[in-house]
Design an enzyme around this catalytic site. Structure first.
Site, PDB file in Angstrom:
ATOM      1  N   SER A 160      46.694 -16.150  34.354  1.00  0.00           N
ATOM      2  CA  SER A 160      47.157 -14.833  34.770  1.00  0.00           C
ATOM      3  C   SER A 160      46.086 -13.803  34.419  1.00  0.00           C
ATOM      4  O   SER A 160      44.883 -14.064  34.587  1.00  0.00           O
ATOM      5  CB  SER A 160      48.503 -14.548  34.090  1.00  0.00           C
ATOM      6  OG  SER A 160      49.038 -13.334  34.535  1.00  0.00           O
ATOM      7  N   LYS A 178      49.954 -11.341  39.815  1.00  0.00           N
ATOM      8  CA  LYS A 178      49.961 -11.975  38.491  1.00  0.00           C
ATOM      9  C   LYS A 178      51.312 -11.788  37.785  1.00  0.00           C
ATOM     10  O   LYS A 178      51.728 -12.651  37.004  1.00  0.00           O
ATOM     11  CB  LYS A 178      48.816 -11.427  37.630  1.00  0.00           C
ATOM     12  CG  LYS A 178      47.424 -11.813  38.117  1.00  0.00           C
ATOM     13  CD  LYS A 178      47.215 -13.324  38.199  1.00  0.00           C
ATOM     14  CE  LYS A 178      45.744 -13.688  38.370  1.00  0.00           C
ATOM     15  NZ  LYS A 178      45.531 -15.137  38.605  1.00  0.00           N
TER      16      LYS A 178
END
Ligand code: COA
Length: 295
Positions: A160, A178
């Site tokens: 992420s 994300k």
């Protein structure tokens, strides 16, 4: 302030913390493994005994990376061309992995796209492209691999970022993508936990020597003063992320699932204090000049 070079060390020096053979007999499937932090994580995991498949769009780059990874680790590395936006190509890559290695223990969902753009300069297609690579690509990777990861009671690492935990200018597309990746990982941790599968998020900060850092860091005359942005006096290196990846897949993390691990040397906590002015009020032209290093 210590210089960056004082901190940089090949990651394998610090991964000596872990026993050499902790991943012996294991198989890693890594999207985005042809370059950057995902390649670094793959190499570290292979150095501890795993075989690996690296997945990406550019076959030439994958072939070269796979050769180099095999040479540096002594383990087999399979290059598998696939676009994470195309489920069939991912399923084929998984099939190739099973034919070559017989199992999948670990998956890194790492394929990602990024560029800096204010929302005023972000077309619907540009926004969709990043959502499709990062979010839909993660979903497609999960769908293709879960049946195999259940069999081995394996684990996922989702790559992420830290930029969506606060507002980051020019990153609307990536922030949305994300945030969804973080959510997917948490759901997988809970849904697949009863099958013995773990799932965590690894959220890197600025990592030097990567395409992401090259694309995302504004270049300009003040570039040399950036060390002040890093509480530990330097940006991250690929080895920092690789070490965290080894830990999260290792038996030491057997009871760790559903978590977000920032590997950013506390950059995120400092960031709001050091951005000197609200970047997002700049004219789009000025923003583009800043990104290109003209300001
Ligand atoms: N600013 C604004 N829009 C941009 C842009 C930028 N800097 N870069 C791309 N776009 C837009 C394109 O204009 C296009 O939109 P349009 O059709 O409305 O013009 C859309 O995004 C798709 O671009 P395209 O180049 O056709 O898509 P692609 O699938 O070939 O590649 C990326 C898109 C994001 C994957 C590409 O930029 C890339 O390869 N990035 C490298 C991977 C990367 O960033 N890795 C590090 C992750 S931290």
């Amino acid at each position: 302030m210590a210089t960056l070079s004082a901190f940089v060390a090949p990651f394998h020096e610090s991964t000596a913390t872990f026993k050499d053979d902790i991943f012996k007999g294991k198989v890693l499937f890594c999207t985005g493994g042809g370059s950057g932090i995902c390649r670094g994580m793959t190499e570290a995991i292979m150095k501890h005994g795993a075989k690996a498949t690296i997945v990406g769009r550019n076959l030439e780059r994958l072939n070269k990376a796979a050769e180099e990874l095999s040479a540096s680790t002594g383990q087999k590395c399979l290059p598998a061309q696939a676009d994470v936006r195309q489920p069939k190509t991912l399923q084929d890559a998984v099939q190739k992995t099973i034919e070559a290695f017989g199992r999948i223990d670990f998956v890194i969902c790492g394929a990602a796209g990024n560029f800096l753009a204010p929302i005023s300069g972000l077309s619907e297609n540009a926004f969709r492209t990043v959502i499709e690579i990062d979010t839909l690509g993660t979903y497609n990777t999960l769908k293709a691999t879960i049946p195999h990861v259940r069999k081995t009671k394996g684990a996922y690492i989702h790559i992420s970022a830290t930029l969506h935990y606060r507002g980051t200018p020019f990153q609307a597309h990536v922030s949305a993508a994300k945030a969804a990746v973080d959510a997917l990982s948490t759901v997988i941790a809970v849904e697949e936990g009863p099958h013995g599968v773990r799932s965590n998020v690894l959220a890197p900060g600025a990592i030097s020597g990567t395409e992401g850092m090259d694309r995302l860091s504004a270049k300009g005359p003040d570039a040399g003063n950036r060390d002040m942005l890093y509480p530990l006096g330097r940006p991250g290196i690929i080895g920092d992320v690789a070490n965290a990846g080894v830990f999260l897949f290792s038996p030491a993390a057997t009871y760790i699932s559903g978590q977000v691990f920032a590997v950013d040397g506390a950059q995120e906590h400092l960031r709001s204090l050091v951005i000197p002015y609200p970047l997002s009020v700049l004219e789009p032209k000025k923003i583009q000049d800043m990104i290109k290093g003209k300001l």
